[in-house]
Design an enzyme around this catalytic site. Structure first.
Site, mmCIF file in Angstrom:
data_model
loop_
_atom_site.group_PDB
_atom_site.id
_atom_site.type_symbol
_atom_site.label_atom_id
_atom_site.label_comp_id
_atom_site.label_asym_id
_atom_site.label_seq_id
_atom_site.Cartn_x
_atom_site.Cartn_y
_atom_site.Cartn_z
ATOM 1 N N LYS A 1 6.429 -2.002 1.760
ATOM 2 C CA LYS A 1 5.292 -1.438 2.489
ATOM 3 C C LYS A 1 4.084 -2.364 2.372
ATOM 4 C CE LYS A 1 3.221 3.158 3.272
ATOM 5 N NZ LYS A 1 3.359 3.165 4.721
ATOM 6 N N ARG B 1 7.988 4.088 -4.851
ATOM 7 C CA ARG B 1 8.142 3.088 -3.786
ATOM 8 C C ARG B 1 7.115 1.955 -3.952
ATOM 9 N NH1 ARG B 1 7.796 5.250 2.189
ATOM 10 N NH2 ARG B 1 5.577 5.284 1.676
ATOM 11 N N LEU C 1 11.234 1.272 6.872
ATOM 12 C CA LEU C 1 10.685 1.759 5.610
ATOM 13 C C LEU C 1 11.423 3.034 5.201
ATOM 14 C CD1 LEU C 1 8.301 1.261 3.568
ATOM 15 C CD2 LEU C 1 7.132 3.096 4.783
ATOM 16 N N GLU D 1 12.159 2.352 14.028
ATOM 17 C CA GLU D 1 11.331 3.469 13.555
ATOM 18 C C GLU D 1 10.063 3.506 14.378
ATOM 19 O OE1 GLU D 1 9.980 2.737 9.453
ATOM 20 O OE2 GLU D 1 9.953 0.590 9.882
ATOM 21 N N TYR E 1 0.830 -1.205 0.000
ATOM 22 C CA TYR E 1 0.000 0.000 0.000
ATOM 23 C C TYR E 1 0.860 1.248 0.000
ATOM 24 C CZ TYR E 1 0.799 0.948 5.026
ATOM 25 O OH TYR E 1 1.360 1.246 6.227
ATOM 26 N N ARG F 1 -7.678 -20.670 -1.735
ATOM 27 C CA ARG F 1 -6.638 -20.524 -0.725
ATOM 28 C C ARG F 1 -5.528 -21.556 -0.902
ATOM 29 N NH1 ARG F 1 -4.990 -22.154 4.410
ATOM 30 N NH2 ARG F 1 -4.013 -20.457 5.558
HETATM 31 N N1 PDD Z 1 2.990 5.041 7.233
HETATM 32 N N2 PDD Z 1 7.726 3.825 8.646
HETATM 33 C C1 PDD Z 1 6.584 3.110 8.688
HETATM 34 C C2 PDD Z 1 6.586 1.785 9.364
HETATM 35 C C3 PDD Z 1 5.408 3.633 8.098
HETATM 36 O O1 PDD Z 1 4.274 2.908 8.131
HETATM 37 C C4 PDD Z 1 5.447 4.917 7.487
HETATM 38 C C5 PDD Z 1 4.243 5.524 6.823
HETATM 39 C C6 PDD Z 1 6.672 5.613 7.484
HETATM 40 C C7 PDD Z 1 6.815 6.972 6.836
HETATM 41 O O2 PDD Z 1 6.799 6.866 5.432
HETATM 42 P P1 PDD Z 1 6.266 8.072 4.518
HETATM 43 O O3 PDD Z 1 7.029 9.275 4.907
HETATM 44 O O4 PDD Z 1 6.544 7.623 3.155
HETATM 45 O O5 PDD Z 1 4.793 8.233 4.826
HETATM 46 C C8 PDD Z 1 7.789 5.031 8.064
HETATM 47 C C9 PDD Z 1 1.765 5.518 6.600
HETATM 48 C C10 PDD Z 1 1.568 6.993 6.708
HETATM 49 C C11 PDD Z 1 0.593 4.710 7.116
HETATM 50 O O6 PDD Z 1 0.779 3.519 7.288
HETATM 51 O O7 PDD Z 1 -0.504 5.254 7.309
#
Ligand code: PDD
Length: 284
Positions: free
Chosen positions: A147, A52, A204, A179, A33, A100
């Protein structure tokens, strides 16, 4: 809620937007996503998000359901159909519908779903008061650079924060902060150096992170991409986090230990302003 939602080429009222129970996104969390923020009805940093997305799909041998141009056109159409001024567009690609079984099915079309969400990013109360953070063990899988929609561990981290009366959680592996539950984590040392974990499979590669690092470098800040411990973070002059939905948001305490004087730090505030200024300029 009566949004218009995108499902595999169709724009539908959300009550009619449906995906099969056999979709592997549902059964195996077999999907990826992206979340792109929207200001003034315009997508922010979207090229980075789509690049990405492409990488995530490639790492999992997911066939792109559409070209980046087609995806962006659909994102923009959703913004229009939902009169979205400020908020986000969520998009998800899953491996699609198959009986499945653990092996990836062959020749199954991937599913593409998108929806909008209103969110007041610019006036978030956390921008002014900062966030309180707890640390939790990082129990996620080993490819956090992809992601994927497997978000149970981050949900559990956010629930642990809530139970502790805190706003969010940063995750720890082998004694170092990886993170945030859904954001990248940074500290400013007492010497004024910006420190954030180096990229790799453990975190990420945030699209907002990339912009923040560039803006910090342009401002001649000293930057170190390296491991840092929760102890170093608690002793730092400032801490903050970044993501598409929070931009730069200051952190004012970690595990109950006040950071700096307990209010948002000047560098976090400055980087937030820089990012917002550039994002707003891109909407003109
Ligand atoms: N999440 N690290 C993780 C684990 C994340 O899920 C996200 C973003 C980031 C920051 O990435 P970016 O700057 O590209 O948004 C870092 C999104 C916002 C979410 O899951 O809603």
């Amino acid at each position: 809620m009566n949004r218009i939602v995108y499902v595999n080429g169709e724009y539908l009222p959300e009550a009619d937007a449906k995906i099969s129970v056999f979709d592997r996104g549902f059964l195996f969390a077999d999907g990826v996503y992206e979340v792109s923020s929207v200001l003034n009805g315009k997508l922010i940093d979207n090229e980075g998000h789509l690049t990405r997305l492409h990488r995530s799909m490639n790492e999992l041998s997911l066939t792109p359901p559409a070209t980046n141009e087609e995806i962006e056109t659909a994102q923009k159409t959703l913004i229009e159909k939902n009169n979205l001024d400020q908020g986000l567009i969520y998009l998800q690609v899953s491996r699609g519908v198959a009986d499945r079984g653990f092996h990836f099915p062959e020749n199954t079309p991937t599913s593409l779903v998108m929806f909008s969400q209103k969110l007041n990013i610019l006036e978030s109360p956390y921008a002014k008061k900062g966030m309180t953070i707890i640390t939790v063990p990082d129990i996620r899988w080993g490819r956090r650079d992809i992601k994927t929609v497997q978000l149970l561990a981050p949900s559990m981290a956010k629930m642990a924060a809530k139970a502790a009366g805190a706003d969010d959680a940063w995750m720890i592996e082998d004694g170092y902060i990886t993170e945030g539950s859904s954001n990248n984590a940074y500290i400013i040392t007492k010497e004024g150096t910006l420190v954030t974990r180096h990229l790799g499979t453990e975190i990420l590669a945030g699209i907002t992170r990339k912009a923040i690092m560039r803006l910090a470098a342009e401002d001649n800040m000293k930057i170190e991409e390296r491991l840092f411990t929760p102890e170093e973070a608690m002793d730092a002059a400032e801490a903050f986090l970044s993501s598409a939905t929070t931009f730069v948001t200051p952190v004012v305490s970690i595990d109950g230990k006040t950071i700096g004087n307990g209010t948002p730090g000047p560098i976090a505030i400055k980087l937030r302003e820089f990012y917002i200024e550039e994002a707003l300029a891109s909407t003109k």
